[in-house]
Design an enzyme around this catalytic site. Structure first.
Site, short mmCIF file in Angstrom:
data_model
loop_
_atom_site.label_atom_id
_atom_site.label_comp_id
_atom_site.label_asym_id
_atom_site.label_seq_id
_atom_site.Cartn_x
_atom_site.Cartn_y
_atom_site.Cartn_z
N GLU A 65 0.88 -1.25 0.07
CA GLU A 65 -0.02 0.18 0.12
C GLU A 65 0.80 1.17 -0.16
O GLU A 65 2.01 1.01 0.18
CB GLU A 65 -0.85 -0.14 1.39
CG GLU A 65 -2.13 -0.95 1.00
CD GLU A 65 -3.20 -1.08 2.25
OE1 GLU A 65 -2.79 -0.25 3.19
OE2 GLU A 65 -4.14 -1.40 1.89
N HIS B 42 -9.24 9.55 2.64
CA HIS B 42 -9.10 8.94 1.77
C HIS B 42 -9.28 9.24 0.23
O HIS B 42 -10.09 9.84 -0.25
CB HIS B 42 -9.92 7.43 1.91
CG HIS B 42 -9.30 6.20 1.02
ND1 HIS B 42 -9.25 6.04 -0.03
CD2 HIS B 42 -8.54 5.17 1.89
CE1 HIS B 42 -8.48 4.99 -0.33
NE2 HIS B 42 -8.15 4.40 0.70
N ARG C 196 -1.25 9.43 1.15
CA ARG C 196 -2.86 9.63 0.97
C ARG C 196 -3.06 11.26 0.82
O ARG C 196 -4.05 11.84 -0.04
CB ARG C 196 -3.89 9.31 2.06
CG ARG C 196 -3.71 7.84 2.14
CD ARG C 196 -4.60 7.31 3.20
NE ARG C 196 -4.74 5.77 2.73
CZ ARG C 196 -5.32 5.06 3.57
NH1 ARG C 196 -5.80 5.33 4.67
NH2 ARG C 196 -5.37 3.52 3.27
N HIS D 3 -12.03 9.68 6.38
CA HIS D 3 -11.49 8.37 6.56
C HIS D 3 -11.24 8.02 7.76
O HIS D 3 -11.66 7.07 8.27
CB HIS D 3 -10.66 8.12 5.23
CG HIS D 3 -10.38 6.56 5.54
ND1 HIS D 3 -11.36 5.71 5.37
CD2 HIS D 3 -9.26 5.95 5.34
CE1 HIS D 3 -10.86 4.35 4.98
NE2 HIS D 3 -9.72 4.47 5.40
N ARG E 79 -1.51 9.05 8.81
CA ARG E 79 -1.21 7.56 9.17
C ARG E 79 -1.12 6.70 7.82
O ARG E 79 -1.28 7.01 6.77
CB ARG E 79 -2.82 7.03 9.37
CG ARG E 79 -2.91 5.59 9.64
CD ARG E 79 -4.36 5.10 9.84
NE ARG E 79 -5.18 5.22 8.73
CZ ARG E 79 -5.68 4.42 8.15
NH1 ARG E 79 -5.53 2.99 8.41
NH2 ARG E 79 -6.46 4.67 7.06
C1 LIG Z 1 -14.04 1.76 4.87
C2 LIG Z 1 -12.93 1.55 5.65
C3 LIG Z 1 -11.73 0.96 5.31
C4 LIG Z 1 -10.55 0.91 6.13
N1 LIG Z 1 -9.77 -0.06 5.76
C5 LIG Z 1 -8.72 -0.09 6.70
C6 LIG Z 1 -7.37 -0.95 6.41
O1 LIG Z 1 -7.50 -1.53 5.47
N2 LIG Z 1 -6.50 -1.27 7.45
C7 LIG Z 1 -6.52 -0.44 8.29
O2 LIG Z 1 -5.52 -0.51 9.40
N3 LIG Z 1 -7.38 0.31 8.79
C8 LIG Z 1 -8.62 0.57 7.86
N4 LIG Z 1 -9.43 1.40 8.06
C9 LIG Z 1 -9.62 1.85 9.45
C10 LIG Z 1 -9.89 0.92 10.56
O3 LIG Z 1 -10.79 0.12 10.14
C11 LIG Z 1 -10.28 1.64 11.88
O4 LIG Z 1 -9.65 2.57 12.26
C12 LIG Z 1 -10.48 0.63 13.02
O5 LIG Z 1 -11.36 -0.32 12.42
C13 LIG Z 1 -11.21 1.14 14.15
O6 LIG Z 1 -11.55 0.18 15.15
P1 LIG Z 1 -11.93 0.57 16.51
O7 LIG Z 1 -12.16 -0.74 16.98
O8 LIG Z 1 -11.14 1.37 17.28
O9 LIG Z 1 -13.40 1.25 16.24
P2 LIG Z 1 -14.61 0.88 15.35
O10 LIG Z 1 -14.47 -0.28 14.70
O11 LIG Z 1 -15.32 1.91 14.68
O12 LIG Z 1 -15.75 0.41 16.44
C14 LIG Z 1 -16.27 1.42 17.40
C15 LIG Z 1 -17.36 1.03 18.21
O13 LIG Z 1 -17.85 1.66 19.25
C16 LIG Z 1 -19.13 2.06 18.95
N5 LIG Z 1 -19.66 3.29 19.85
C17 LIG Z 1 -19.07 4.33 19.27
N6 LIG Z 1 -19.75 5.26 20.16
C18 LIG Z 1 -20.32 4.70 21.22
C19 LIG Z 1 -21.02 5.36 22.36
N7 LIG Z 1 -21.30 6.49 22.65
N8 LIG Z 1 -21.50 4.12 23.18
C20 LIG Z 1 -21.58 3.02 22.80
N9 LIG Z 1 -20.86 2.48 21.70
C21 LIG Z 1 -20.27 3.21 21.05
C22 LIG Z 1 -19.62 1.79 17.77
O14 LIG Z 1 -20.78 1.33 17.67
C23 LIG Z 1 -18.82 0.71 17.47
O15 LIG Z 1 -19.07 -0.67 17.95
C24 LIG Z 1 -10.69 1.41 7.42
C25 LIG Z 1 -11.77 2.16 7.66
C26 LIG Z 1 -12.75 2.47 6.91
C27 LIG Z 1 -14.09 3.21 7.23
#
Ligand SMILES: Cc1cc2nc3c(=O)[nH]c(=O)nc-3n(C[C@H](O)[C@H](O)[C@H](O)COP(=O)(O)OP(=O)(O)OC[C@H]3O[C@@H](n4cnc5c(N)ncnc54)[C@H](O)[C@@H]3O)c2cc1C
Length: 514
Positions: free
Chosen positions: A112, A228, A274, A335, A370
Site C-alpha cells: 500500500e 481517503h 494519501r 476516512h 497515518r
Molecule cells: C471503509 C474503511 C476501510 C478501512 N480500511 C482499513 C484497512 O485496510 N486497514 C487499516 O488498518 N485500517 C482501515 N480502516 C480503519 C480501521 O478500520 C479503523 O481505524 C478501525 O477498525 C477502528 O477500530 P476501533 O475498534 O477503534 O473502532 P470501530 O471499529 O469503529 O468500533 C467503534 C465501536 O464503538 C461503538 N460506539 C461508538 N460510540 C459509542 C457510544 N457512545 N456508546 C457505545 N458504543 C459506541 C460503535 O458502535 C462501534 O461498535 C478502514 C476504515 C474504513 C471506514
C-alpha cells in the site's frame, strides 16, 4: 442500581472486542455498543493490517515508513512498540480465528501507499475487516463476556478524579442506565461522520472524543483528519471505499480528460501518501470541472482483479460497473481520525481509571498522517497493553501535558435553532476539509461553538441528540485545532500557510478547564 463489572469496554470494533477477549481471563467484562455488535468501522476495513513479516522486511523498515508518513509528529517510542509487537498480535488474531490469506503455504502480503515493502496481511482479499469482526464477535458471544447492544454511553462518571463507570441509554427505549467498573475502556472508534462525504458508517460520530473531553481527559492532534483519496463516486450509489491496495496492485488515476496525473505531483505517483493524492485529485477535479477522477485497472489481469478485490468488484458490478473493463469514478472522502483521546504507551488517559485504545485513542503512532493499514495494527497492539496495564497498576493516569488549552467557551445565540446532522457535515466538509484557510476555519469554529452550546443537554435524550451534541463538540475541536495550527503538515493543509513550519513541530492538546 448500577451493574458492576471489572472491565467496562465501550465499543465493539476490533479494539473493544480484542480487549474484551483478553480481559475475560482477569475479571468480569461488559461490552457496551450503541448499535448491533458489528456496526463499526472495523467491518469495512479492506486493505488489511500491516506487519513486517516478509523475508525482505523488518520492524526497523516499518518504523521508518511510519515516521516518514507522520510528517514530524510521530511519537517514536509508541511507533517502535507498534512495529515490534506486530507479529505477535497477528498470531493472536490467527488464534482468535482470523483467516488471513496465504499462497503456497506462505501468508500473502500486499503493498500500500508509502510502505517500502509488501507487508499488508489481508483476509478474504479485500474483506479483511469483515473477517476480523466476524471472528472476534463470534468468539466473544461464545465466551463469558456480557455484550449489551443498542446501549449508547452518554457520559463517563468521574468521582474524585477517577473514572468509576458510565451513564448510558438503551437506544431502543431511551431509558437511562448506569454501569460501574474498575476500568473504563474507550474503544469508540473515529469521527468520519463529521463530514458530508465519508467512508465511515453512521456510528462514527466522535462520541469517544466528546466523552473524553467532558470527563476531563486530554484530546490531541484533532486537526489531523485523513481523507481517503479514492471513494466510489457514482450518482445515487452509497459511498464505498476503493482500497489503496487497488493502486498497490497497479491501478492508475486519470483525470476527466483521460490523462494520468499523479506522476506530475509526486515521484511515487499513485503510491504517494494519501494527503498528497487527495489534494492532487481535488485540484484535477477543479481544473477539469468534474466531481470525480478515474481509477483504471482495466490493463490488469481481469481474473486477478476480481479474485484480489472480490468485495469491490462485486459492489461495483451490483451498481452496473464492471471494473475489469471500465474505469472507476472516485473522489476523496473523510476516512480516519489521527488524533483523539491522548494516551501514554499503556493506553492510560490523563483521567485515572479511564483507558483508550483503537481509533479513538491518540497514542502518537500516526503523527500528522497515518500510514495505510497501521490503524488495525494499532488497535490490537495497544488494546493488549491496556489490559496488561490494568493488571500491573490500578487506576493510574498518563502525565498531563503542560501545553494543554481549553476550547473557547461555547455561547448559544438567543433563539438559535438546533442544527441537524447534515448542517454539521456540510460545514465541516466545506470549511474544515481537505483544503483549509483561516477565514473558513474561523467561521466554522464560531458556528460549531454556538452549536455546541445549543446542543449541550438539549434534545430528546435519544441516540440522535447525543450524537449531534458529540459531533458539535468533536467538530469544534477539529476546527479550533486547524485554526490554531498555522502551517501545513501531513493531512492538515492550509492555503494561507502552505508549508510546514519548524515552530509547529509540536502537538495541540485540549483539556476542559485548562
Ligand atoms: C471503509 C474503511 C476501510 C478501512 N480500511 C482499513 C484497512 O485496510 N486497514 C487499516 O488498518 N485500517 C482501515 N480502516 C480503519 C480501521 O478500520 C479503523 O481505524 C478501525 O477498525 C477502528 O477500530 P476501533 O475498534 O477503534 O473502532 P470501530 O471499529 O469503529 O468500533 C467503534 C465501536 O464503538 C461503538 N460506539 C461508538 N460510540 C459509542 C457510544 N457512545 N456508546 C457505545 N458504543 C459506541 C460503535 O458502535 C462501534 O461498535 C478502514 C476504515 C474504513 C471506514
Amino acid at each position: 442500581m448500577a451493574q458492576r463489572f471489572d472491565y467496562l469496554i465501550i465499543g465493539s470494533g476490533i479494539a473493544g472486542l480484542y480487549a474484551a477477549l483478553l480481559a475475560r481471563a482477569h475479571g468480569s467484562v461488559c461490552v457496551l455498543t450503541k448499535g448491533s455488535i458489528d456496526e463499526c468501522n472495523t467491518k469495512y476495513a479492506q486493505g488489511g493490517i500491516a506487519a513486517a513479516v516478509g523475508r525482505d522486511d523488518g520492524p526497523d523498515l516499518h518504523l521508518k515508513d511510519t515516521i516518514e508518513a507522520g510528517a514530524g509528529l510521530v511519537d517514536e517510542e509508541a511507533a517502535r512498540i507498534l512495529v515490534e509487537a506486530a507479529a505477535d498480535r497477528i498470531h493472536d488474531l490467527v488464534d482468535f480465528g482470523v483467516p488471513f490469506d496465504s499462497a503456497d503455504g506462505e501468508v500473502s502480503l500486499g503493498r500500500e501507499a508509502a510502505h517500502s515493502r509488501n507487508r499488508i496481511l489481508h483476509a478474504g482479499g479485500d474483506s479483511t475487516g469483515a473477517h476480523i469482526e466476524l471472528s472476534l464477535s463470534g468468539l466473544a458471544r461464545l465466551s463469558r463476556i456480557t455484550i449489551k447492544e443498542y446501549v449508547q454511553v452518554e457520559d463517563i462518571v468521574v468521582e474524585e478524579g477517577r473514572a468509576t463507570g458510565v451513564r448510558a441509554i438503551d437506544t431502543r427505549t431511551n431509558l437511562a442506565d448506569r454501569f460501574d467498573a474498575g476500568a473504563v475502556v474507550l474503544a469508540t472508534g473515529g469521527c468520519g461522520q463529521l463530514y458530508r462525504v465519508s467512508t465511515n458508517p453512521d456510528v462514527a460520530t466522535g462520541d469517544g472524543v466528546a466523552l473524553g473531553y467532558r470527563a476531563g481527559a486530554e484530546i490531541r492532534d484533532m486537526e489531523f483528519i485523513q481523507f481517503h483519496p479514492t471513494a466510489l463516486r457514482m450518482p445515487g450509489v452509497p459511498i464505498f471505499l476503493i482500497s489503496e491496495a487497488v493502486r498497490g496492485e497497479g491501478g492508475v488515476l486519470r483525470n476527466a480528460r483521460g490523462e494520468r496525473f499523479m506522476p506530475r505531483y509526486d515521484d511515487r505517483a499513485e503510491l504517494a501518501p494519501r494527503d498528497v493524492v487527495a489534494r492532487a485529485i481535488v485540484r484535477e477535479m477543479a481544473e477539469t470541472g468534474s466531481d470525480a477522477v478515474y481509477l483504471d485497472v482495466t490493463h490488469l489481469d481481469a481474473a486477478r482483479v476480481s479474485a484480489r478485490f472480490p468485495q469491490i468488484y462485486r459492489y461495483c458490478l451490483d451498481h452496473g460497473l464492471d471494473i475489469t473493463t471500465e474505469s472507476i469514478p472516485v473522489s476523496p472522502a473523510a476516512h480516519y481520525m489521527m488524533g483523539g483521546v491522548r494516551t501514554n504507551t499503556w493506553g492510560e488517559t490523563t483521567v485515572r481509571g479511564l483507558y483508550a485504545c483503537g481509533e479513538v485513542a491518540c497514542t502518537g503512532v500516526h503523527g500528522a498522517n497515518r500510514l495505510a493499514s497501521n490503524s488495525l495494527l494499532e488497535t490490537v497492539v495497544f488494546a493488549k497493553r491496556v489490559v496488561q496495564r490494568t493488571l500491573e497498576r490500578d487506576g493510574e493516569a498518563a502525565a498531563a501535558s503542560p501545553e494543554a488549552r481549553a476550547l473557547p467557551d461555547a455561547t448559544a445565540h438567543e433563539g438559535a435553532p438546533m442544527p441537524d446532522r447534515a448542517a454539521v457535515q456540510s460545514l465541516m466538509w466545506e470549511k474544515v476539509g481537505i483544503v483549509r484557510d483561516a477565514a473558513g476555519l474561523a467561521e466554522a469554529a464560531a458556528r460549531l461553538g454556538a452549536w455546541r452550546a445549543t446542543t449541550a443537554g438539549r434534545g430528546d435524550g435519544d441516540r440522535a441528540s447525543h450524537e449531534l451534541a458529540n459531533m458539535a463538540l468533536a467538530g469544534a475541536l477539529v476546527a479550533d485545532a486547524a485554526l490554531v495550527r498555522e502551517e501545513s503538515r501531513g493531512a492538515h493543509y492550509r492555503t494561507d500557510f502552505p508549508e510546514p513550519r519548524d515552530e509547529w513541530r509540536r502537538h495541540i492538546v485540549y483539556r476542559k478547564g485548562a
